[in-house]
Motif scaffolding. Structure first.
Motif: not given
Length: 119
Positions: A49-50, A58-59, A61-65, A78-80
């Protein structure tokens, strides 16, 4: 020089959540983007992710959502947020910062934090 310090990794069961943090300190004028990468054993490092200076995201595809990247400009952090974690998310997670200082562009990496998701 700039230091990136990551925290928040650990062991979690599948379906659980973790929040990673990456704090930047040092000679910073503008953080153009902060990016999370990960590298699993035997695999290439991949972008997760960015988030940009203008809050564009931007993510992979495997982590989108499931994952959400955010930032606190006042703290240069920054946080994830990682939800519904899966065993395939197991990896060392690295923070990267693209920084402008003194008219020059610099690229910095954190030391990495281990995320392990058990099934």
């Amino acid at each position: 020089q700039v230091q990136l310090v990551e925290s928040g990794g650990g062991l979690v069961q599948a379906g659980g959540s973790l929040r990673l943090s990456c704090a930047a300190s040092g000679k910073i004028f503008v953080i153009n983007a902060m990016t999370w990468y990960r590298q699993a054993p035997g695999k290439q490092r991949e972008l997760v992710a960015r988030i940009t200076h203008g809050d564009g995201t931007q993510y992979a595809d495997s982590v989108q959502g499931r994952f959400t990247v955010s930032k606190d400009n006042a703290k240069n952090t920054t946080y994830l947020q990682m939800n519904n974690l899966k065993p395939e998310d197991t990896a060392v997670y690295y923070c990267n910062a693209d920084i402008t200082y003194g008219g020059w562009l610099y690229d910095y990496w954190g030391q990495g934090t281990q995320v392990t998701v058990s099934s």
